[in-house]
Design a protein around this motif. Structure first.
Motif, mmCIF file in Angstrom:
data_model
loop_
_atom_site.group_PDB
_atom_site.id
_atom_site.type_symbol
_atom_site.label_atom_id
_atom_site.label_comp_id
_atom_site.label_asym_id
_atom_site.label_seq_id
_atom_site.Cartn_x
_atom_site.Cartn_y
_atom_site.Cartn_z
ATOM 1 N N PRO A 86 12.996 11.061 54.512
ATOM 2 C CA PRO A 86 11.856 11.989 54.530
ATOM 3 C C PRO A 86 10.961 11.789 53.317
ATOM 4 C CG PRO A 86 13.871 13.129 53.907
ATOM 5 C CD PRO A 86 14.274 11.746 54.347
ATOM 6 N N GLU A 87 9.663 12.018 53.507
ATOM 7 C CA GLU A 87 8.727 11.898 52.396
ATOM 8 C C GLU A 87 8.982 12.981 51.350
ATOM 9 O OE1 GLU A 87 4.664 11.736 53.641
ATOM 10 O OE2 GLU A 87 5.084 10.358 55.290
ATOM 11 N N LYS A 88 9.450 14.130 51.803
ATOM 12 C CA LYS A 88 9.781 15.230 50.903
ATOM 13 C C LYS A 88 11.187 15.723 51.229
ATOM 14 C CE LYS A 88 5.005 16.871 50.379
ATOM 15 N NZ LYS A 88 4.106 18.049 50.522
ATOM 16 N N ILE A 89 11.859 16.225 50.218
ATOM 17 C CA ILE A 89 13.179 16.788 50.438
ATOM 18 C C ILE A 89 13.022 18.162 51.076
ATOM 19 C CG2 ILE A 89 15.342 17.506 49.351
ATOM 20 C CD1 ILE A 89 14.679 15.605 47.068
ATOM 21 N N PRO A 91 13.533 22.010 51.922
ATOM 22 C CA PRO A 91 14.120 23.126 51.173
ATOM 23 C C PRO A 91 15.526 23.417 51.671
ATOM 24 C CG PRO A 91 11.874 23.639 51.845
ATOM 25 C CD PRO A 91 12.256 22.372 52.553
ATOM 26 N N PHE A 92 16.402 23.809 50.765
ATOM 27 C CA PHE A 92 17.805 23.997 51.131
ATOM 28 C C PHE A 92 17.965 25.068 52.200
ATOM 29 C CE2 PHE A 92 22.237 25.255 50.599
ATOM 30 C CZ PHE A 92 22.844 24.003 50.587
ATOM 31 N N ASN A 93 17.134 26.102 52.154
ATOM 32 C CA ASN A 93 17.297 27.196 53.119
ATOM 33 C C ASN A 93 16.783 26.852 54.512
ATOM 34 O OD1 ASN A 93 14.531 27.329 52.801
ATOM 35 N ND2 ASN A 93 14.508 29.367 51.869
ATOM 36 N N LEU A 101 26.536 31.248 52.461
ATOM 37 C CA LEU A 101 26.893 29.982 51.816
ATOM 38 C C LEU A 101 25.750 29.502 50.929
ATOM 39 C CD1 LEU A 101 28.754 27.555 51.420
ATOM 40 C CD2 LEU A 101 27.834 26.572 53.541
ATOM 41 N N THR A 102 24.532 29.592 51.426
ATOM 42 C CA THR A 102 23.363 29.200 50.635
ATOM 43 C C THR A 102 23.287 30.008 49.343
ATOM 44 O OG1 THR A 102 22.101 28.537 52.594
ATOM 45 C CG2 THR A 102 20.838 29.086 50.615
ATOM 46 N N THR A 127 21.334 14.362 51.928
ATOM 47 C CA THR A 127 20.197 15.269 52.069
ATOM 48 C C THR A 127 20.540 16.644 51.517
ATOM 49 O OG1 THR A 127 19.345 14.113 54.023
ATOM 50 C CG2 THR A 127 18.653 16.401 53.712
ATOM 51 N N ALA A 128 21.739 17.137 51.842
ATOM 52 C CA ALA A 128 22.150 18.465 51.384
ATOM 53 C C ALA A 128 22.247 18.520 49.869
ATOM 54 C CB ALA A 128 23.493 18.830 52.018
#
Length: 321
Positions: A86-89, A91-93, A101-102, A127-128
């Motif tokens: 991906p060009e951008k990571i 968001p984790f959520n 867990l988040t 990725t995570a």
């Protein structure tokens, strides 16, 4: 209408020696389909030119996209697997994890120790963990040092944190494939966060355990079938380098913050299926999980089930003993 590699939706592309290209068919869990693109000759040349003659794992940039490449030689010739990054990571959520867990993972931003993400190949581990590191930098700032081979997600740069300070991330690759030396160099740089792309050598495992017990927050991944296998794999790697197995279990027990195992489920929209086990980030308090791991007898099924149930019910993971 012209069809180009960039316009074809896929995460991984497999190219045989005869230059036939396959991607996921999006209709079955594991099925593939053949694709064609007008610019395929240029894409194939970029894959070929990216190989330095030594390291079969490398990265290329093509038509504005970043690809992680694995080059192998089969009985019929050279073949490639390229993953479009991906060009951008994300968001984790947005990755599909339960809210509880988040929240717990984000609460570890100021802790020290090891967060280990395990699972099979291609199941979203990197990725995570990359997204989680970005969240830490955006929350707390500080200096992060990554060691990856190859680099996958765009982490390098400056971050403005919610606390008002700045975060800084430097992405590196292990020089001449020497992960242990890369980690030693990272420690000399006095980072708050250390991200090791994958634990796959004995010196990496040994240095990760040392770093996790010396005040750093270390994030890494490992190929494993479950949480127990992940812990045992790190210990076996480390014990083959410069320490006894009992010392490796002891270091893991003292340095562990959390071990997660992940697979992706679904066809068109893949979602993570995750099991997890955490240790109390407060090392001064008693912790059953640390005690079990220190013994090397990893009977963890009950602890994993108990923690997952408590988290899902919004209960304290670490009740007073």
């Amino acid at each position: 209408m012209q069809t180009t590699i960039s316009k074809i939706p896929f995460s991984d592309i497999y190219i045989r020696p005869d230059k036939t290209a396959f991607v996921a068919d999006k209709h079955t869990p594991n099925g593939l389909t053949i694709i064609e693109a007008d610019d395929f000759p240029e894409f194939y040349e970029a894959l070929s030119m990216g190989f330095d003659g030594k390291n079969p794992s490398y990265s290329i940039s093509y038509d504005g996209n970043f690809f992680r490449v694995e080059r192998s030689v089969g009985i019929c010739g050279v073949q490639y697997c390229a993953r479009k990054m991906p060009e951008k990571i994300p968001p984790f959520n947005t990755l599909g994890y339960p809210v509880e867990l988040t929240q717990h993972l984000l609460s570890l931003a100021n802790a020290s120790g090891l967060i280990l993400w395990s699972g099979p190949t291609g199941q979203g581990k990197t990725t995570a963990i990359s997204s989680l590191l970005r969240e830490y930098l955006s929350l707390e700032g500080g200096f992060a040092y990554t060691i990856e081979d190859p680099t996958e997600h765009p982490l390098d740069g400056v971050y403005k944190s919610m606390r008002g300070g700045l975060g800084l991330c430097t992405q590196t690759q292990p020089r001449n494939g020497n992960w242990g030396e890369g980690l030693k160099s990272a420690l000399r740089s006095k980072p708050r966060y250390i991200f090791v792309g994958e634990i796959r050598t004995s010196d990496t495992a040994a240095e990760v355990l040392r770093a996790a017990t010396s005040g750093h927050l270390v994030l890494s991944t490992i190929h494993a079938n479950n949480i127990t296998d992940a812990i045992n794999s790190v210990v076996k790697y480390a014990a083959s380098e410069s320490m006894s197995e009992s010392l490796a279990y002891d270091l893991f027990s003292r340095g562990m913050l959390g071990v997660l195992h992940q697979t992706l489920a679904g066809v068109t929209m893949k979602k993570p299926s995750t099991t997890y086990l955490f240790a109390n980030p407060d090392n001064n308090k008693g912790d059953q999980v640390r005690g079990i791991i220190k013994t090397g007898k990893l009977n963890l099924a009950t602890a994993i089930e108990t923690q997952m149930t408590r988290m899902q019910r919004g209960m304290n993971l670490f009740p007073e003993i």
